[in-house]
Scaffold this motif. Structure first.
Motif, PDB file in Angstrom:
ATOM      1  N   GLU A  15      56.521  64.018  50.354  1.00 41.93           N
ATOM      2  CA  GLU A  15      54.730  64.433  50.105  1.00 41.93           C
ATOM      3  C   GLU A  15      54.504  65.989  49.902  1.00 41.93           C
ATOM      4  OE1 GLU A  15      52.797  64.136  53.735  1.00 41.93           O
ATOM      5  OE2 GLU A  15      50.893  63.337  52.610  1.00 41.93           O
ATOM      6  N   GLN A  83      50.455  63.121  47.464  1.00 40.55           N
ATOM      7  CA  GLN A  83      50.523  62.154  48.906  1.00 40.55           C
ATOM      8  C   GLN A  83      50.693  61.280  48.796  1.00 40.55           C
ATOM      9  OE1 GLN A  83      46.501  63.291  49.061  1.00 40.55           O
ATOM     10  NE2 GLN A  83      46.370  65.453  48.355  1.00 40.55           N
ATOM     11  N   VAL A  84      50.517  60.953  49.968  1.00 43.64           N
ATOM     12  CA  VAL A  84      51.143  59.041  50.581  1.00 43.64           C
ATOM     13  C   VAL A  84      50.518  58.010  50.567  1.00 43.64           C
ATOM     14  CG1 VAL A  84      51.579  57.763  52.665  1.00 43.64           C
ATOM     15  CG2 VAL A  84      52.135  59.942  52.645  1.00 43.64           C
ATOM     16  N   VAL A 115      55.536  58.086  47.884  1.00 42.04           N
ATOM     17  CA  VAL A 115      55.783  59.145  48.786  1.00 42.04           C
ATOM     18  C   VAL A 115      55.698  58.507  49.982  1.00 42.04           C
ATOM     19  CG1 VAL A 115      53.779  60.940  48.548  1.00 42.04           C
ATOM     20  CG2 VAL A 115      54.603  59.760  46.570  1.00 42.04           C
ATOM     21  N   PRO A 117      56.365  60.956  54.090  1.00 36.66           N
ATOM     22  CA  PRO A 117      55.956  61.848  54.723  1.00 36.66           C
ATOM     23  C   PRO A 117      56.613  63.024  55.494  1.00 36.66           C
ATOM     24  CG  PRO A 117      54.790  59.745  55.943  1.00 36.66           C
ATOM     25  CD  PRO A 117      56.017  59.166  54.641  1.00 36.66           C
TER      26      PRO A 117
END
Lengths: 117, 115
Positions: A15, A83-84, A115, A117
């Motif tokens: 991320e 972003q996730v 992606v 985290p």
């Protein structure tokens, strides 16, 4: 013959890293359109961007940007600060402008973006 | 404004049977295209309809057919199903006679499994 090539099968990033997706296309038409679509696990193809062959101006739209270069037949797409929720398969597609091509998109094989985290 | 609606979402059929899938385009859109998506072949164009006429057809056998009604809703039919027909079938609708500058909006697809 494959008209749209996405050489990257899968890209994994953490991320907030940037992700650039490559797309190379082939056409003899002088007028054509290029697209990027996103396909989340739900299956629906979500439209992201469209450019025509006469507009090589590169733009930024939020976290998305693209680099269109006719000289190298490339139409690359970048996600900034990933972003996730960006995790999906991304497809590049070509539509030639002749009437015999209306309604028809030619897709690349897609690039899976993961992606974490 | 409602999006492109495909029904059913999921379907399980037996080899040899036939199946009909439905696609309702965005209101006012008269061009409807169909695509088959499989892990091996990716996204492939099946055919496109405009004003009840098939204008373009992809490289698929005659078992794959379609039609469009006067309200622009479209159906595609696959006869004598084979295991290889298992796929996600997507339809897209477009304004402006289907010209690419108007873009193409996709539905959520029908996932067909042939057993």
């Amino acid at each position: 013959a494959q008209k749209v090539t996405q050489a990257q099968t899968e890209i994994s990033v953490v991320e907030k890293e940037d992700v650039t997706l490559d797309c190379v296309y082939e056409t003899r038409d002088t007028t054509y359109y290029l697209f990027w679509y996103k396909q989340p696990p739900s299956g629906e193809l979500v439209f992201l961007i469209r450019r025509n062959s006469f507009d090589e101006q590169n733009e930024i739209s939020g976290r998305y940007s693209w680099n269109f270069q006719k000289s190298t037949s490339s139409f690359n797409f970048t996600i900034t600060a990933s972003q996730v929720v960006d995790s999906a398969v991304y497809f590049c597609a070509l539509s030639e402008a002749g009437a015999d091509s209306w309604g028809k998109l030619q897709f690349g094989a897609g690039t899976q973006v993961v992606v974490t985290p | 404004k409602a999006g492109v609606t495909q029904t059913p979402r999921y379907l399980i059929k037996t080899r040899g049977q036939q199946v009909t899938l439905s696609c309702s385009p965005i209101s006012g859109h008269r061009s409807v295209s169909w695509y088959q998506q499989t892990p091996g072949q990716g996204l492939q164009f099946l055919f496109e309809y405009f004003s009840e006429t098939q204008r373009n057809k992809g490289n698929f056998p005659g078992r794959f057919s379609g039609r469009q009604f006067s309200n622009s809703r479209s159906e595609m039919n696959v006869s004598t199903l084979e295991l290889g027909d298992s796929a996600l079938y997507l339809c897209a609708s477009s304004n402006g006679q289907g010209r690419p500058n108007y873009g193409y909006t996709f539905g959520s697809g029908t996932r067909l499994t042939v057993v």
